[in-house]
Scaffold this active site. Structure first.
Site, PDB file in Angstrom:
ATOM      1  N   ARG A 139      16.636 -20.868  -4.785  1.00  0.00           N
ATOM      2  CA  ARG A 139      15.230 -20.863  -4.367  1.00  0.00           C
ATOM      3  C   ARG A 139      14.266 -20.587  -5.516  1.00  0.00           C
ATOM      4  O   ARG A 139      13.273 -21.295  -5.711  1.00  0.00           O
ATOM      5  CB  ARG A 139      15.017 -19.815  -3.265  1.00  0.00           C
ATOM      6  CG  ARG A 139      15.637 -20.167  -1.931  1.00  0.00           C
ATOM      7  CD  ARG A 139      15.393 -19.046  -0.925  1.00  0.00           C
ATOM      8  NE  ARG A 139      15.888 -19.391   0.392  1.00  0.00           N
ATOM      9  CZ  ARG A 139      15.730 -18.618   1.458  1.00  0.00           C
ATOM     10  NH1 ARG A 139      15.107 -17.451   1.344  1.00  0.00           N
ATOM     11  NH2 ARG A 139      16.204 -18.991   2.635  1.00  0.00           N
ATOM     12  N   ASP A 157       0.819  -1.220   0.000  1.00  0.00           N
ATOM     13  CA  ASP A 157       0.000   0.000   0.000  1.00  0.00           C
ATOM     14  C   ASP A 157       0.850   1.266   0.000  1.00  0.00           C
ATOM     15  O   ASP A 157       0.510   2.252  -0.653  1.00  0.00           O
ATOM     16  CB  ASP A 157      -0.927   0.008   1.222  1.00  0.00           C
ATOM     17  CG  ASP A 157      -1.937  -1.123   1.179  1.00  0.00           C
ATOM     18  OD1 ASP A 157      -2.457  -1.398   0.095  1.00  0.00           O
ATOM     19  OD2 ASP A 157      -2.194  -1.734   2.227  1.00  0.00           O
ATOM     20  N   GLU A 211      11.501  -2.396   4.028  1.00  0.00           N
ATOM     21  CA  GLU A 211      11.380  -3.179   2.803  1.00  0.00           C
ATOM     22  C   GLU A 211      10.653  -2.445   1.687  1.00  0.00           C
ATOM     23  O   GLU A 211      10.714  -2.853   0.525  1.00  0.00           O
ATOM     24  CB  GLU A 211      10.676  -4.503   3.106  1.00  0.00           C
ATOM     25  CG  GLU A 211      10.828  -5.542   2.008  1.00  0.00           C
ATOM     26  CD  GLU A 211      10.257  -6.897   2.386  1.00  0.00           C
ATOM     27  OE1 GLU A 211       9.682  -7.549   1.503  1.00  0.00           O
ATOM     28  OE2 GLU A 211      10.399  -7.298   3.555  1.00  0.00           O
TER      29      GLU A 211
END
Length: 283
Positions: A112, A54, A255
């Site tokens: 990964r 957001d 982040e």
């Protein structure tokens, strides 16, 4: 808010956006995906459920530019039930992985993201970790996260069997399927020569005892883990627009910032952002 209400807040000095990345916003994950060739309808995250991007969207609305949004770290061992990792049973540092057909399908030592791409190519976009008593990670009836073995089995996180034949039956496989798969894997693990997928990295003891159970099968699915894409900032963590100019009064930390992740980095970013705000507003 999640209930549809709109709140307005006025900041006297500046605003610091610290809303995290977008690991839990699957619309954005799909929009910017550069990692996998296939994405199932349902994707989960093992990150915070509030990491819905957001702050990035709000910043873009006032001229900020989000960069490198396709740079997402996926995790191949999320729970098929809730996406978390506390359910894990099996040696994740030297994985033995099979699909719903009971056979290996990839070099389990791949990075990964590559491994997630391989899993998404399997039936139902999932895989299983298979282990025996010595490499299951279960000690005194509990896995490495302190969850009881019986609870994991009762709630569908793990399948346990006393023999490979019983495991075949529980996984609805043809008799002998897992016996053959385990034999192939053991040869590769012991010799370091994987004839099927060319794997060369095996941790000592990663082979399974073909005669002695119990054996464990842990259903896994790829989940989003960390997003590295985000807002570009200057050294003072002021958010920049498309021209590289500061958007006055707007800061970002954690982040949400381009190429930043982790708790320690986030805390440090916030500290330095506040320092810059104080310097800017006391000049």
């Amino acid at each position: 808010s999640s209930s549809g209400e709109t709140y307005h807040a006025a900041a006297e000095k500046a605003v610091i956006l610290s809303t995290g990345g977008f690991s839990a916003n699957m619309d954005l994950i799909r929009k910017y995906n550069e990692t996998t060739t296939v994405l199932p309808d349902a994707i989960m995250t093992d990150n915070c459920v509030g990491d819905t991007g957001d702050g990035i969207l709000m910043a873009e609305a006032v001229g900020a530019v989000a960069k490198d949004m396709g740079n997402v770290m996926w995790l191949p061992v999320g729970s098929i039930i809730d996406g978390g990792t506390s359910h894990l049973v099996g040696n994740t540092s030297s994985m033995f992985m099979i699909n719903k057909e009971g056979v290996r399908f990839a070099d389990e030592s791949l990075d990964r993201n590559s491994l997630c791409n391989e899993i998404f190519g399997q039936t139902d976009n999932m895989a299983y970790l298979i282990s025996d008593e010595k490499n299951s990670g279960i000690t005194d009836g509990y896995n490495a996260y302190g969850v009881s073995e019986e609870s994991l089995i009762e709630n569908g996180y793990v399948i346990r069997a006393e023999s490979l034949a019983e495991l075949d039956e529980k996984m609805e496989l043809e008799p002998g399927t897992l016996e053959n798969t385990v034999e192939q894997f053991n040869i590769a693990a012991k010799t370091g020569k994987d004839e099927l997928f060319g794997r060369t990295l095996f941790e000592s003891g990663s082979d399974l005892d073909p005669e002695k159970g119990p054996y464990y099968v842990c259903p896994i699915v790829p989940v989003t883990h960390i997003t590295y894409g985000g807002l570009e900032v200057n050294d003072g963590f002021q958010v920049l627009d498309a021209n590289g100019e500061v958007i006055n009064g707007l800061y970002a930390a954690g982040e949400i910032v381009l190429n930043v992740c982790g708790f320690s980095y986030s805390m440090a970013d916030g500290y330095f952002a506040v320092q810059d705000i104080l310097q800017q507003t006391t000049k």
